[in-house]
Scaffold this motif. Structure first.
Motif, PDB file in Angstrom:
ATOM      1  N   GLY A  51       0.826  -1.206   0.000  1.00  0.00           N
ATOM      2  CA  GLY A  51       0.000   0.000   0.000  1.00  0.00           C
ATOM      3  C   GLY A  51       0.854   1.247   0.000  1.00  0.00           C
ATOM      4  N   LEU A  52       1.946   1.233   0.767  1.00  0.00           N
ATOM      5  CA  LEU A  52       2.802   2.429   0.834  1.00  0.00           C
ATOM      6  C   LEU A  52       3.529   2.649  -0.481  1.00  0.00           C
ATOM      7  N   VAL A  53       3.874   1.561  -1.173  1.00  0.00           N
ATOM      8  CA  VAL A  53       4.528   1.746  -2.476  1.00  0.00           C
ATOM      9  C   VAL A  53       3.558   2.421  -3.429  1.00  0.00           C
ATOM     10  N   LEU A  54       2.292   1.951  -3.411  1.00  0.00           N
ATOM     11  CA  LEU A  54       1.310   2.572  -4.307  1.00  0.00           C
ATOM     12  C   LEU A  54       1.083   4.026  -3.903  1.00  0.00           C
ATOM     13  N   TYR A  55       1.147   4.283  -2.590  1.00  0.00           N
ATOM     14  CA  TYR A  55       0.980   5.664  -2.151  1.00  0.00           C
ATOM     15  C   TYR A  55       2.075   6.555  -2.730  1.00  0.00           C
ATOM     16  N   GLY A  56       3.231   5.936  -3.043  1.00  0.00           N
ATOM     17  CA  GLY A  56       4.333   6.700  -3.613  1.00  0.00           C
ATOM     18  C   GLY A  56       3.959   7.335  -4.936  1.00  0.00           C
ATOM     19  N   PHE A  57       3.074   6.684  -5.699  1.00  0.00           N
ATOM     20  CA  PHE A  57       2.694   7.270  -6.993  1.00  0.00           C
ATOM     21  C   PHE A  57       1.924   8.562  -6.772  1.00  0.00           C
ATOM     22  N   LEU A  58       1.096   8.604  -5.702  1.00  0.00           N
ATOM     23  CA  LEU A  58       0.294   9.827  -5.480  1.00  0.00           C
ATOM     24  C   LEU A  58       1.179  10.923  -4.913  1.00  0.00           C
ATOM     25  N   HIS A  59       2.055  10.505  -4.003  1.00  0.00           N
ATOM     26  CA  HIS A  59       2.822  11.448  -3.204  1.00  0.00           C
ATOM     27  C   HIS A  59       4.009  11.875  -4.038  1.00  0.00           C
ATOM     28  N   LEU A  65      13.434   5.390  -6.886  1.00  0.00           N
ATOM     29  CA  LEU A  65      14.442   4.620  -6.122  1.00  0.00           C
ATOM     30  C   LEU A  65      13.880   4.247  -4.758  1.00  0.00           C
ATOM     31  N   VAL A  66      13.149   5.188  -4.125  1.00  0.00           N
ATOM     32  CA  VAL A  66      12.623   4.913  -2.791  1.00  0.00           C
ATOM     33  C   VAL A  66      11.575   3.818  -2.883  1.00  0.00           C
ATOM     34  N   GLN A  67      10.778   3.850  -3.950  1.00  0.00           N
ATOM     35  CA  GLN A  67       9.767   2.787  -4.076  1.00  0.00           C
ATOM     36  C   GLN A  67      10.459   1.452  -4.259  1.00  0.00           C
ATOM     37  N   PHE A  68      11.576   1.463  -5.011  1.00  0.00           N
ATOM     38  CA  PHE A  68      12.295   0.201  -5.178  1.00  0.00           C
ATOM     39  C   PHE A  68      12.853  -0.260  -3.833  1.00  0.00           C
ATOM     40  N   LYS A  69      13.273   0.692  -2.997  1.00  0.00           N
ATOM     41  CA  LYS A  69      13.802   0.309  -1.686  1.00  0.00           C
ATOM     42  C   LYS A  69      12.708  -0.296  -0.838  1.00  0.00           C
ATOM     43  N   TRP A  74      10.244  -5.164   1.249  1.00  0.00           N
ATOM     44  CA  TRP A  74       9.150  -6.132   1.127  1.00  0.00           C
ATOM     45  C   TRP A  74       9.732  -7.528   0.945  1.00  0.00           C
ATOM     46  N   GLY A  75      10.687  -7.672   0.026  1.00  0.00           N
ATOM     47  CA  GLY A  75      11.311  -8.977  -0.211  1.00  0.00           C
ATOM     48  C   GLY A  75      12.063  -9.453   1.006  1.00  0.00           C
ATOM     49  N   PHE A  76      12.721  -8.536   1.697  1.00  0.00           N
ATOM     50  CA  PHE A  76      13.493  -8.932   2.878  1.00  0.00           C
ATOM     51  C   PHE A  76      12.572  -9.478   3.946  1.00  0.00           C
ATOM     52  N   VAL A  77      11.469  -8.774   4.188  1.00  0.00           N
ATOM     53  CA  VAL A  77      10.528  -9.231   5.219  1.00  0.00           C
ATOM     54  C   VAL A  77       9.914 -10.556   4.801  1.00  0.00           C
ATOM     55  N   LEU A  78       9.658 -10.691   3.497  1.00  0.00           N
ATOM     56  CA  LEU A  78       9.053 -11.947   3.013  1.00  0.00           C
ATOM     57  C   LEU A  78       9.943 -13.133   3.368  1.00  0.00           C
ATOM     58  N   VAL A  79      11.257 -12.933   3.334  1.00  0.00           N
ATOM     59  CA  VAL A  79      12.168 -14.057   3.599  1.00  0.00           C
ATOM     60  C   VAL A  79      12.410 -14.212   5.091  1.00  0.00           C
ATOM     61  N   THR A  80      12.624 -13.097   5.795  1.00  0.00           N
ATOM     62  CA  THR A  80      13.154 -13.246   7.159  1.00  0.00           C
ATOM     63  C   THR A  80      12.063 -13.489   8.194  1.00  0.00           C
TER      64      THR A  80
ATOM     65  N   VAL B  53       5.025  10.674   6.664  1.00  0.00           N
ATOM     66  CA  VAL B  53       4.415  11.840   7.305  1.00  0.00           C
ATOM     67  C   VAL B  53       5.386  13.008   7.287  1.00  0.00           C
ATOM     68  N   PHE B  54       6.700  12.716   7.492  1.00  0.00           N
ATOM     69  CA  PHE B  54       7.669  13.812   7.552  1.00  0.00           C
ATOM     70  C   PHE B  54       8.216  14.159   6.172  1.00  0.00           C
ATOM     71  N   ASP B  55       7.723  13.527   5.101  1.00  0.00           N
ATOM     72  CA  ASP B  55       8.201  13.794   3.733  1.00  0.00           C
ATOM     73  C   ASP B  55       9.676  13.542   3.594  1.00  0.00           C
ATOM     74  N   ARG B  56      10.273  12.648   4.369  1.00  0.00           N
ATOM     75  CA  ARG B  56      11.711  12.314   4.228  1.00  0.00           C
ATOM     76  C   ARG B  56      11.789  10.813   3.989  1.00  0.00           C
ATOM     77  N   VAL B  57      11.088  10.308   2.986  1.00  0.00           N
ATOM     78  CA  VAL B  57      10.937   8.856   2.889  1.00  0.00           C
ATOM     79  C   VAL B  57      12.286   8.210   2.609  1.00  0.00           C
ATOM     80  N   ASP B  58      13.139   8.877   1.775  1.00  0.00           N
ATOM     81  CA  ASP B  58      14.367   8.177   1.371  1.00  0.00           C
ATOM     82  C   ASP B  58      15.257   7.903   2.576  1.00  0.00           C
TER      83      ASP B  58
END
Lengths: 110, 92
Positions: A51-59, A65-69, A74-80, B53-58
């Motif tokens: 959901g937060l990745v999709l929120y990245g498109f609006l925001h 790059l941040v969405q890829f992170k 997501w992948g890390f949590v899926l494994v660990t 929320v803080f707009d510092r996502v990276d």
């Protein structure tokens, strides 16, 4: 369209978190709680991150790059997360924690 | 939409209180370990939400990634320690 999807995914993640926590509080035995917490925590976190990745498109300020992170996370949590749950159950079994059996089930077995 | 993410974080903080009860009361150390793991995995989500929320996502996504790794290592170390010491604890 994306906005409703974001809201739906985030609320579904929250619901799964809540289910996991209710399972942790109410279930009788450590193993059943672990089963509940391990699964629902992982799934809730995965759906919330989507959901937060999709929120990245609006925001606007969230770059690709941040969405890829976040997908990396997501992948890390899926494994660990399941691995951590497995490690906990393995520790419990080795420590000699016997699983809970329903009281009247014992009488029926005799 | 901005306030929705804020309310999401607040609800998540409310949900995080429940495993705290299990971590404190939990009869066996396995319950305490599970409470810690549950809180840790929710903190990862909370960090990303705070970043939004803080707009510092990276910056915050890196912190969340580091925290997820830390939480994983902590659970492995604690369970490795538990199954050696746990015998006395669960037997009692």
């Amino acid at each position: 369209m994306i906005e409703t999807l974001v809201i739906f995914l985030c609320c579904a993640g929250m619901l799964l978190f809540l289910g996991g926590m209710i399972g942790i509080l109410r279930l009788p035995d450590a193993y059943t709680r672990l089963h509940m917490a391990g699964m629902l925590d992982t799934l809730g976190l995965l759906i919330l991150l989507l959901g937060l990745v999709l929120y990245g498109f609006l925001h606007a300020p969230m770059s690709l790059l941040v969405q890829f992170k976040i997908l990396l996370l997501w992948g890390f949590v899926l494994v660990t997360s399941p691995t951590a749950t497995h490690a906990m159950v393995d520790a419990g079994v080795r420590a000699g924690l016997t699983p809970w059996v329903q009281p009247d089930a014992k009488r029926r077995r005799k | 939409m901005e306030s929705f993410i804020l309310y999401l974080g607040i609800v998540l903080m409310g949900i995080m209180v429940l495993p705290l009860y299990r971590a404190v009361v939990g009869p066996t150390t396995l319950d305490r370990l599970m409470g810690m793991n549950a809180i840790g995995s929710k903190t990862v989500a909370l960090i990303v939400i705070i970043g939004l929320v803080f707009d510092r996502v990276d910056m915050f996504v890196d912190i969340a990634l580091a925290y997820a790794m830390l939480n994983f290592i902590a659970v492995l170390a604690a369970s490795r320690y538990l199954h050696k010491r746990g015998r006395r604890d669960t037997a009692s």
